[in-house]
Scaffold this motif. Structure first.
Motif, mmCIF file in Angstrom:
data_model
loop_
_atom_site.group_PDB
_atom_site.id
_atom_site.type_symbol
_atom_site.label_atom_id
_atom_site.label_comp_id
_atom_site.label_asym_id
_atom_site.label_seq_id
_atom_site.Cartn_x
_atom_site.Cartn_y
_atom_site.Cartn_z
ATOM 1 N N ASP A 1 -0.904 -4.420 4.494
ATOM 2 C CA ASP A 1 -1.574 -3.199 4.041
ATOM 3 C C ASP A 1 -1.084 -1.928 4.718
ATOM 4 O OD1 ASP A 1 -4.995 -2.020 3.453
ATOM 5 O OD2 ASP A 1 -3.142 -1.831 2.299
ATOM 6 N N GLU A 2 0.202 -1.849 4.941
ATOM 7 C CA GLU A 2 0.731 -0.559 5.441
ATOM 8 C C GLU A 2 0.434 0.509 4.393
ATOM 9 O OE1 GLU A 2 3.236 1.380 4.109
ATOM 10 O OE2 GLU A 2 3.553 2.720 5.797
ATOM 11 N N GLU A 3 0.420 0.129 3.142
ATOM 12 C CA GLU A 3 0.297 1.119 2.057
ATOM 13 C C GLU A 3 -1.151 1.523 1.782
ATOM 14 O OE1 GLU A 3 2.718 2.709 1.120
ATOM 15 O OE2 GLU A 3 4.519 1.503 0.919
ATOM 16 N N SER A 4 -2.066 1.097 2.644
ATOM 17 C CA SER A 4 -3.431 1.664 2.613
ATOM 18 C C SER A 4 -4.245 1.297 1.393
ATOM 19 C CB SER A 4 -3.374 3.201 2.713
ATOM 20 O OG SER A 4 -2.506 3.629 3.679
ATOM 21 N N SER B 1 11.426 7.406 -3.758
ATOM 22 C CA SER B 1 10.661 6.263 -3.253
ATOM 23 C C SER B 1 9.244 6.357 -3.806
ATOM 24 C CB SER B 1 10.641 6.266 -1.724
ATOM 25 O OG SER B 1 9.914 5.141 -1.237
ATOM 26 N N HIS B 2 8.464 5.269 -3.573
ATOM 27 C CA HIS B 2 7.115 5.208 -4.168
ATOM 28 C C HIS B 2 7.216 5.419 -5.668
ATOM 29 C CE1 HIS B 2 4.444 5.777 -0.345
ATOM 30 N NE2 HIS B 2 5.294 4.794 -0.251
ATOM 31 N N ASP B 3 8.264 4.792 -6.226
ATOM 32 C CA ASP B 3 8.531 4.884 -7.660
ATOM 33 C C ASP B 3 9.392 3.678 -8.037
ATOM 34 O OD1 ASP B 3 8.758 7.124 -10.066
ATOM 35 O OD2 ASP B 3 10.439 5.707 -9.988
ATOM 36 N N LEU C 1 12.358 -1.879 -2.027
ATOM 37 C CA LEU C 1 12.868 -1.841 -0.653
ATOM 38 C C LEU C 1 11.881 -1.269 0.369
ATOM 39 C CD1 LEU C 1 16.493 -0.656 -1.463
ATOM 40 C CD2 LEU C 1 15.815 -2.919 -0.615
ATOM 41 N N ASP C 2 10.894 -0.497 -0.083
ATOM 42 C CA ASP C 2 9.922 0.115 0.831
ATOM 43 C C ASP C 2 9.172 -0.993 1.572
ATOM 44 O OD1 ASP C 2 7.078 2.411 0.345
ATOM 45 O OD2 ASP C 2 7.800 1.307 2.100
ATOM 46 N N GLY C 3 9.486 -1.172 2.822
ATOM 47 C CA GLY C 3 8.871 -2.237 3.633
ATOM 48 C C GLY C 3 9.678 -3.520 3.584
ATOM 49 N N PHE D 1 -2.178 15.429 3.972
ATOM 50 C CA PHE D 1 -1.267 16.373 4.607
ATOM 51 C C PHE D 1 -0.581 15.711 5.800
ATOM 52 C CE2 PHE D 1 -4.732 16.922 7.561
ATOM 53 C CZ PHE D 1 -5.874 16.990 6.762
ATOM 54 N N ARG D 2 0.653 16.169 6.111
ATOM 55 C CA ARG D 2 1.446 15.512 7.147
ATOM 56 C C ARG D 2 2.216 16.547 7.968
ATOM 57 N NH1 ARG D 2 3.875 10.003 4.542
ATOM 58 N NH2 ARG D 2 2.387 9.752 2.854
ATOM 59 N N ASP D 3 2.394 16.235 9.242
ATOM 60 C CA ASP D 3 3.256 17.044 10.111
ATOM 61 C C ASP D 3 3.490 16.282 11.416
ATOM 62 O OD1 ASP D 3 4.273 20.114 10.134
ATOM 63 O OD2 ASP D 3 3.882 19.403 12.174
ATOM 64 N N GLY E 1 9.554 11.618 7.585
ATOM 65 C CA GLY E 1 8.499 12.293 6.812
ATOM 66 C C GLY E 1 7.501 11.295 6.243
ATOM 67 N N ALA E 2 7.846 10.011 6.298
ATOM 68 C CA ALA E 2 6.902 8.974 5.880
ATOM 69 C C ALA E 2 6.289 8.380 7.149
ATOM 70 C CB ALA E 2 7.623 7.889 5.092
ATOM 71 N N PHE E 3 5.069 7.860 7.020
ATOM 72 C CA PHE E 3 4.551 7.150 8.202
ATOM 73 C C PHE E 3 4.936 5.681 8.106
ATOM 74 C CE2 PHE E 3 1.170 4.663 6.398
ATOM 75 C CZ PHE E 3 0.606 5.410 5.392
ATOM 76 N N HIS E 4 4.899 5.004 9.232
ATOM 77 C CA HIS E 4 5.330 3.594 9.273
ATOM 78 C C HIS E 4 4.528 2.836 10.317
ATOM 79 C CE1 HIS E 4 8.754 4.538 6.755
ATOM 80 N NE2 HIS E 4 8.959 5.590 7.512
ATOM 81 N N THR F 1 3.129 -3.321 -1.207
ATOM 82 C CA THR F 1 3.729 -2.115 -1.808
ATOM 83 C C THR F 1 2.650 -1.157 -2.309
ATOM 84 O OG1 THR F 1 3.728 -2.869 -4.130
ATOM 85 C CG2 THR F 1 5.590 -3.578 -2.739
ATOM 86 N N GLN F 2 3.089 0.013 -2.647
ATOM 87 C CA GLN F 2 2.251 0.985 -3.342
ATOM 88 C C GLN F 2 1.903 0.429 -4.733
ATOM 89 O OE1 GLN F 2 1.142 4.339 -2.979
ATOM 90 N NE2 GLN F 2 1.575 4.243 -0.770
ATOM 91 N N PRO F 3 0.888 0.986 -5.390
ATOM 92 C CA PRO F 3 0.565 0.531 -6.752
ATOM 93 C C PRO F 3 1.753 0.692 -7.710
ATOM 94 C CG PRO F 3 -1.186 1.925 -5.889
ATOM 95 C CD PRO F 3 -0.066 1.985 -4.898
ATOM 96 N N GLU G 1 14.990 5.553 3.908
ATOM 97 C CA GLU G 1 14.592 6.897 4.324
ATOM 98 C C GLU G 1 13.456 7.444 3.478
ATOM 99 O OE1 GLU G 1 17.530 9.973 3.811
ATOM 100 O OE2 GLU G 1 16.035 11.506 4.223
ATOM 101 N N GLN G 2 13.475 7.117 2.190
ATOM 102 C CA GLN G 2 12.464 7.610 1.239
ATOM 103 C C GLN G 2 12.568 9.135 1.081
ATOM 104 O OE1 GLN G 2 8.990 5.615 3.321
ATOM 105 N NE2 GLN G 2 8.648 4.795 1.265
ATOM 106 N N GLY G 3 13.691 9.666 1.392
ATOM 107 C CA GLY G 3 13.923 11.107 1.260
ATOM 108 C C GLY G 3 15.405 11.343 1.014
#
Ligand code: HGY
Ligand code: MN
Ligand code: MN
Length: 416
Positions: A124-127, A381-383, A90-92, A285-287, A355-358, A83-85, A189-191
């Motif tokens: 380590d998907e969350e980098s 998400s990420h919260d 549910l993320d992942g 940045f993302r697109d 909008g999230a990477f996976h 997970t993120q810090p 979805e995280q959105g």
């Protein structure tokens, strides 16, 4: 139509949530890659895979794989359990436990018990060390030259984390280890879009690409009262100028769904009576269009040159992370998942971008991939507050199981 066991699914998600549970609301989780809780969760998952009739292994970068004994081309189903810090339950984790439940549901039905599904939790998907490290390693995209010097933001070396986790010298998974039809990943979805549009299932068409830069500012630390404004070399002033420039110039080259975030700032020494001599700013940045990612990078470098020509504090820019390219999901797999969505939630699903990477954005480089979303409550998400409704969690797994069976049957895994 495949029947899953919704109660069992939710029980396993809640058991996984307890490994690193954090915050007051009961939905927060802190389980960064290679932390004690992360490895506890991976060992728990390996045990669940074995109970489900799979052969489980934890590989040399911490991926957990449950390999089906069934012959023939297999589907790989899963996501990440790190997970993120400051993460949610549910993320992942959703996609990881879906993979386990799909294996069990197919095995329990004589009509599908012969179908081959391997289940996976990537590392380590969350980098923490390297974005999507586990799936990159699986795809042959994690060269030793990159791995050698990896450290996390606190300076912990990956080699030490692997040693600590007992994974040094452990064999590593590779995509060629088995004849895979492809990889399916379910995710929250995280959105806000599914919830806002009253939809319960999203079928992902494409996944954003992502780039990142870190800017290091060097000035002259000095007294905040006696150092006149003229001639200051204030590292924070240069940082704010760059940040403002990014927010003014990026919209001029952005696309409809472009996003950028400056989520990490360091001012040194960080005291109100001291002109900062050093500062650091991290930009992400993302697109879905790689050309726009390149434009963002060019605009940022142009702003750096402007700041360095002004004579105050100076700034140096470098990549903050590995670039993730935009990824397109397999149309055939999308069709199977869409049919399953229409079967289980008629009229309440939609095709959409991510909008999230996976990890699917990495694995699609070596095999066909598809993704399925369930709604995130409030789009959060990420919260710690990240959450989804139980009925959406169960529905998502039903759709994934039916879609997976449909793909496997179409590939020749017809009922015996
Ligand atoms: O940041 C992301 O898109 C992913 O949730 N790690
Ligand atoms: Mn995430
Ligand atoms: Mn994720």
């Amino acid at each position: 139509m495949v029947t899953i066991n919704g109660g069992r699914l939710l029980d396993d998600l809640r058991a996984l949530r307890a490994m690193g549970a954090a915050g007051m609301g009961g939905t927060g989780v802190v389980r960064p890659a290679f932390s004690e809780m992360d490895m506890t969760a991976r060992r728990w998952l390996a045990g669940r895979y074995e109970e489900a009739g799979l052969t489980a292994q934890i590989d040399g970068v911490g991926n957990v794989l449950g390999r089906s004994p069934n012959p023939g081309p297999a589907l790989l189903i899963g996501s990440h359990s790190d997970t993120q810090p400051t993460g949610g339950w549910l993320d992942g984790a959703l996609g990881v436990v879906y993979g386990l439940e799909v294996v069990r549901a197919l095995a329990e039905d004589p009509a599908t018990a012969h179908l081959a599904v391997d289940a996976v939790s990537w590392q380590d998907e969350e980098s923490r060390f390297y974005g999507c490290m586990g799936s990159r390693s699986f795809c042959g995209e994690f060269p030793a030259t990159v791995e050698a010097d990896l450290k996390d933001k606190d300076g912990v070396a990956l080699a030490d984390a692997l040693e600590q986790a007992g994974l040094a010298d452990t064999p590593r998974l590779a995509a060629g280890d088995r004849d895979y039809l492809g990889f399916l990943e379910a995710h929250i979805e995280q959105g806000p879009h599914l919830e806002q549009d009253g939809r319960r299932i999203g079928i992902v068409e494409s996944i954003v690409g992502l780039g990142g830069m870190v800017f290091e500012f060097s000035g002259q630390q000095n007294h905040a009262g006696t150092t006149m404004m003229a001639g200051r070399k204030d590292a924070s002033a240069a940082l704010y100028a760059l940040a403002n420039g990014i927010n003014e110039e990026f919209p001029k080259v952005a696309g409809a769904r472009s996003v950028w975030t400056m989520g990490r700032v360091v001012l040194s020494p960080g005291a109100p009576s001291i002109v900062p001599g050093r500062a650091e700013l991290e930009l992400q940045f993302r697109d879905v269009d790689p050309a726009i990612l390149d434009k963002f990078e060019a605009v940022a470098h142009g702003l750096v040159e402007q700041i360095n020509s002004r004579g105050g504090a100076t700034v140096a820019a470098k990549p903050s992370r590995v670039r993730i390219s935009p990824a397109h999901m397999d149309p055939g797999f999308q069709q199977h998942l869409s049919q399953a969505a229409e079967l289980h939630a008629p009229g309440h699903w939609a095709a959409m971008p991510s909008g999230a990477f996976h990890d699917a954005g990495v694995v699609c480089g070596v095999m066909p991939c598809a993704m399925l979303f369930i709604p995130s409550i409030g789009g959060i998400s990420h919260d710690f507050a990240e959450d989804s409704h139980d009925e959406d969690i169960v529905l998502g797994c039903e759709v994934l199981a039916s879609g997976a069976a449909s793909i496997l049957r179409a590939a020749g895994g017809a009922a015996t």
